[in-house]
Write an enzyme that holds these catalytic residues in place. Sequence first.
Site, PDB file in Angstrom:
ATOM      1  N   TYR A 198      52.449  -2.742  37.849  1.00  0.00           N
ATOM      2  CA  TYR A 198      52.824  -3.832  36.345  1.00  0.00           C
ATOM      3  C   TYR A 198      51.995  -5.290  36.851  1.00  0.00           C
ATOM      4  O   TYR A 198      51.468  -5.553  35.685  1.00  0.00           O
ATOM      5  CB  TYR A 198      54.922  -3.918  36.697  1.00  0.00           C
ATOM      6  CG  TYR A 198      55.110  -4.138  35.406  1.00  0.00           C
ATOM      7  CD1 TYR A 198      55.301  -4.189  34.177  1.00  0.00           C
ATOM      8  CD2 TYR A 198      54.404  -5.810  34.999  1.00  0.00           C
ATOM      9  CE1 TYR A 198      55.468  -4.462  33.237  1.00  0.00           C
ATOM     10  CE2 TYR A 198      54.674  -6.784  33.634  1.00  0.00           C
ATOM     11  CZ  TYR A 198      55.278  -5.694  32.824  1.00  0.00           C
ATOM     12  OH  TYR A 198      55.765  -6.412  31.652  1.00  0.00           O
ATOM     13  N   GLU A 206      56.547  -9.539  21.307  1.00  0.00           N
ATOM     14  CA  GLU A 206      56.435  -8.731  21.862  1.00  0.00           C
ATOM     15  C   GLU A 206      56.984  -7.711  21.353  1.00  0.00           C
ATOM     16  O   GLU A 206      58.121  -8.142  22.152  1.00  0.00           O
ATOM     17  CB  GLU A 206      55.807  -7.967  22.984  1.00  0.00           C
ATOM     18  CG  GLU A 206      54.589  -6.727  23.404  1.00  0.00           C
ATOM     19  CD  GLU A 206      53.339  -6.953  24.631  1.00  0.00           C
ATOM     20  OE1 GLU A 206      53.843  -7.271  25.094  1.00  0.00           O
ATOM     21  OE2 GLU A 206      53.413  -5.518  24.320  1.00  0.00           O
ATOM     22  N   HIS A 235      59.710 -13.898  24.214  1.00  0.00           N
ATOM     23  CA  HIS A 235      58.584 -13.304  24.308  1.00  0.00           C
ATOM     24  C   HIS A 235      58.432 -12.468  23.076  1.00  0.00           C
ATOM     25  O   HIS A 235      59.238 -12.213  22.623  1.00  0.00           O
ATOM     26  CB  HIS A 235      57.889 -12.324  25.422  1.00  0.00           C
ATOM     27  CG  HIS A 235      56.561 -11.325  25.619  1.00  0.00           C
ATOM     28  ND1 HIS A 235      55.495 -11.814  24.957  1.00  0.00           N
ATOM     29  CD2 HIS A 235      56.587 -10.784  26.257  1.00  0.00           C
ATOM     30  CE1 HIS A 235      54.201 -11.308  25.461  1.00  0.00           C
ATOM     31  NE2 HIS A 235      55.133 -10.371  25.795  1.00  0.00           N
ATOM     32  N   ASP A 254      58.137 -11.284  31.385  1.00  0.00           N
ATOM     33  CA  ASP A 254      57.453  -9.736  31.743  1.00  0.00           C
ATOM     34  C   ASP A 254      57.414 -10.244  32.894  1.00  0.00           C
ATOM     35  O   ASP A 254      56.459  -9.396  33.898  1.00  0.00           O
ATOM     36  CB  ASP A 254      55.799  -9.227  30.613  1.00  0.00           C
ATOM     37  CG  ASP A 254      56.197  -8.963  29.646  1.00  0.00           C
ATOM     38  OD1 ASP A 254      57.631  -8.536  29.413  1.00  0.00           O
ATOM     39  OD2 ASP A 254      56.050  -9.344  28.199  1.00  0.00           O
ATOM     40  N   ASP A 309      58.924  -5.120  22.478  1.00  0.00           N
ATOM     41  CA  ASP A 309      59.315  -4.221  23.208  1.00  0.00           C
ATOM     42  C   ASP A 309      60.829  -5.259  23.669  1.00  0.00           C
ATOM     43  O   ASP A 309      61.765  -5.112  24.125  1.00  0.00           O
ATOM     44  CB  ASP A 309      58.634  -3.815  25.060  1.00  0.00           C
ATOM     45  CG  ASP A 309      58.683  -5.253  25.136  1.00  0.00           C
ATOM     46  OD1 ASP A 309      57.025  -5.570  24.378  1.00  0.00           O
ATOM     47  OD2 ASP A 309      57.967  -5.188  25.989  1.00  0.00           O
ATOM     48  N   HIS A 325      53.182   0.239  25.707  1.00  0.00           N
ATOM     49  CA  HIS A 325      51.737   0.955  25.168  1.00  0.00           C
ATOM     50  C   HIS A 325      51.271   1.478  24.271  1.00  0.00           C
ATOM     51  O   HIS A 325      49.504   0.839  24.326  1.00  0.00           O
ATOM     52  CB  HIS A 325      50.950  -0.685  25.802  1.00  0.00           C
ATOM     53  CG  HIS A 325      50.723  -1.969  26.574  1.00  0.00           C
ATOM     54  ND1 HIS A 325      50.944  -2.967  27.257  1.00  0.00           N
ATOM     55  CD2 HIS A 325      52.358  -2.983  25.970  1.00  0.00           C
ATOM     56  CE1 HIS A 325      51.276  -3.777  26.983  1.00  0.00           C
ATOM     57  NE2 HIS A 325      52.013  -3.931  26.701  1.00  0.00           N
TER      58      HIS A 325
HETATM   59 FE1  FEO Z   1      54.713  -8.170  27.045  1.00  0.00          FE
HETATM   60 FE2  FEO Z   1      57.098  -6.260  27.754  1.00  0.00          FE
HETATM   61  O1  FEO Z   1      56.274  -7.153  26.291  1.00  0.00           O
END
Ligand code: FEO
Length: 406
Positions: free
Chosen positions: A193, A81, A79, A165, A83, A23
Amino acid sequence: MKKQIVNQVYWVGINDWELRQFHGYEYSTHKGSTYNSYLIKEEKTVLIDTVFRPFSSKFISNLKKEVELSEIDYVIANHAEPDHSGALPELMNIIPEVPVYCTPNGIKSLKGHYHKDWNFIPVKTGDELDLGNGKKLIFIQAPMLHWPDSMFCYLTGDNVLFSNDAFGQHFCSELLFNDLVSQEELYFEALKYFANILNPFSHLVTKKINEIVGLNFPVDIICPAHGIVWRDNPMQIVKKYVQWASNYHENQITVIYETMYNGTRSIAESIVKGINAADPLVDVKLYNAATNDKNDIITEVFKSKAVLIGSPTVNNGIMSSIAGLLELIKGLKFKHKKAATFGCFGWHDVSTNLLENILKESGFEIIAAPVKCNWEPDDELLSKSFDSGKEFVALLKQKLDKKNTA
Ligand code: FEO
């Protein structure tokens, strides 16, 4: 190289051993991370999630060794995002017609990131995708776990939950499965996490877990999008999440400070000794916010029933590492934690009031008067700091006893 998870389910992700910040620079990853992508080869061939964009070409090149890309029938984007979606542009350039299943918010987000109009198929909880051989994927929306677009999917027959995630960890290992790795490392990273990413959404975690349990799907394996796959008693991490989402704390008090000329540090150390004198069993920990990793400190705050935060007054405010840490703390929405403040000042007495205000805004209950010191602490002030540590323990006990009997 692909790794078999079970039957026709394979891991085809990327291990990122080098990653130290995630991030941007918001999350430290001391043990690297993985971007887990999964390939299911039943009558239909399905790819679940991809990897972080810098690994796009490597991912596609690896994937080509495991499957003809033209044989992929469906792509699932749990998802958006980057990554997890970062290799979609390169992949979809090769297989542009293949449908991409995601939530309606997933479509918005993927279009926002990549400005492409792929063959999106919006799905909602309960929608199914037939894979042949008597197996199907069932979609489960999971908004705010941790983005509005997030979803899980469940493979019937093999009883695999692909949770993206949720239940993940930034933890790189070739060993892949939870029964093969150090439990201490695994749980440290899983807790970190949760504390640093999922804590603001704790109430939704509990709700989603209850919803999934209510569906009565047997879960034999949980495949998150980062870190280790839970195949040995996968419900152990679900039970942990229920605990962590329920105003979790251990028997811990954390003292955090920044200092200019060691005055605020000396107060912090005396407070720690006072806490230890009053309660030799409480795990009291001390961190200088300027010299310790902010995400590790956040993990300690998550584990604590109370925190004491100190800063000298500087520029009519507080020191920058404490200010930055408090901004993180505010966003993470910790609940039912107690607090107090301390700090030195010279010309203007600002820091402790400011710290109290920020902590209150962040949901902490201030239970003790601040320890303030004009200029440098002398023996008397350090003795007062020691006593305030002892008093803090007594006040905390009163508060917790009252809560437990309420
Ligand atoms: Fe919310 Fe691993 O991205």
